[in-house]
Design a protein around this motif. Structure first.
Motif, PDB file in Angstrom:
ATOM      1  N   UNK A 130       0.825  -1.220   0.000  1.00  0.00           N
ATOM      2  CA  UNK A 130       0.000   0.000   0.000  1.00  0.00           C
ATOM      3  C   UNK A 130       0.854   1.262   0.000  1.00  0.00           C
ATOM      4  N   UNK A 131       2.160   1.110  -0.219  1.00  0.00           N
ATOM      5  CA  UNK A 131       3.063   2.244  -0.134  1.00  0.00           C
ATOM      6  C   UNK A 131       4.047   2.190  -1.299  1.00  0.00           C
ATOM      7  N   UNK A 132       4.742   3.281  -1.519  1.00  0.00           N
ATOM      8  CA  UNK A 132       5.746   3.299  -2.561  1.00  0.00           C
ATOM      9  C   UNK A 132       5.137   3.286  -3.955  1.00  0.00           C
ATOM     10  N   UNK A 133       5.992   3.082  -4.943  1.00  0.00           N
ATOM     11  CA  UNK A 133       5.535   3.050  -6.328  1.00  0.00           C
ATOM     12  C   UNK A 133       6.523   2.255  -7.166  1.00  0.00           C
ATOM     13  N   UNK A 134       6.078   1.884  -8.341  1.00  0.00           N
ATOM     14  CA  UNK A 134       6.921   1.141  -9.264  1.00  0.00           C
ATOM     15  C   UNK A 134       6.710   1.702 -10.663  1.00  0.00           C
ATOM     16  N   UNK A 135       7.797   1.907 -11.375  1.00  0.00           N
ATOM     17  CA  UNK A 135       7.717   2.478 -12.721  1.00  0.00           C
ATOM     18  C   UNK A 135       8.644   1.716 -13.647  1.00  0.00           C
ATOM     19  N   UNK A 136       8.160   1.402 -14.839  1.00  0.00           N
ATOM     20  CA  UNK A 136       8.953   0.690 -15.824  1.00  0.00           C
ATOM     21  C   UNK A 136       9.113   1.544 -17.076  1.00  0.00           C
ATOM     22  N   UNK A 137      10.349   1.590 -17.584  1.00  0.00           N
ATOM     23  CA  UNK A 137      10.627   2.333 -18.809  1.00  0.00           C
ATOM     24  C   UNK A 137      11.393   1.423 -19.766  1.00  0.00           C
ATOM     25  N   UNK A 138      11.008   1.485 -21.054  1.00  0.00           N
ATOM     26  CA  UNK A 138      11.717   0.730 -22.083  1.00  0.00           C
ATOM     27  C   UNK A 138      12.697   1.645 -22.792  1.00  0.00           C
TER      28      UNK A 138
END
Length: 201
Positions: A138-146
């Motif tokens: 329920x905390x933080x974040x995740x991001x994906x980039x190509x």
């Protein structure tokens, strides 16, 4: 900065440091803890699982109930010395925990649905990781980039798991997708921020 091979004491200190950032509102879903205990049963044995349950004071976890992230630490502090002996060091053990976490997720109802949706191809399979992150915590974040057809990076902010865990998880996802020539390099860019660069042929 890319880390080198580090001994057990380093990763125990890393866990202790991460624990200082836990706040009461930081929670994880029960299925994450259940999966971790199952992983420890696979990587260790039943006696190790019982010791971890006693250490965290929780005999069972309900899948979608939210539990404090604090429970994670007594489990890992208890399990890591044993796993380090059995799997060639603490770093290798943490990678194995990450691998098992990926396997467990992909064998779950949600994971199987995502595998079917992505047809098991590397790029769409990795693209579901930010969604899986949001489901689990329920905390933080995740991001994906190509950065190319077969390369990119994923950033996890607010991650309480050590770096090798993420490396093992991403590598297992790519291996599940039958990618060849896999390269995974994971490094810290902040107190609880992990960036994982990956590529395949």
């Amino acid at each position: 900065m890319v880390r080198g091979e580090q001994p057990l004491e380093f990763w125990l200190q890393d866990l202790e440091r991460r624990r200082t950032f836990v706040k009461p509102e930081h929670t994880m879903r029960g299925f994450f803890f259940k999966g971790m205990l199952e992983n420890l049963r696979t990587l260790g044995d039943e006696a190790l699982v019982r010791r971890c349950q006693e250490a965290c004071g929780q005999e069972r976890f309900v899948d979608f109930f939210s539990y404090s992230v604090q429970l994670l630490f007594p489990i890992l502090f208890t399990a890591l010395p044993t796993l380090a002996e059995r799997h060639g060091g603490a770093e290798a053990a943490l990678q194995q925990i990450g691998r098992q976490a990926a396997i467990d997720f992909l064998e779950s109802v949600t994971g199987k649905a995502m595998l079917k949706l992505t047809q098991g191809r590397p790029q769409p399979l990795l693209s579901i990781m930010p969604t899986a992150f949001r489901i689990a915590v329920n905390h933080g974040s995740s991001r994906l980039e190509w950065t190319g057809p077969t390369r990119g990076w994923i950033r996890m902010e607010g991650s309480f798991m050590p770096i090798p865990f993420h490396e093992g998880l991403v590598r297992q996802m790519l291996e599940t997708a039958r990618a060849q020539g896999i390269q995974v390099v994971t490094h810290s860019t902040g107190e609880l921020e992990v960036v994982c660069d990956f590529s395949w042929e």
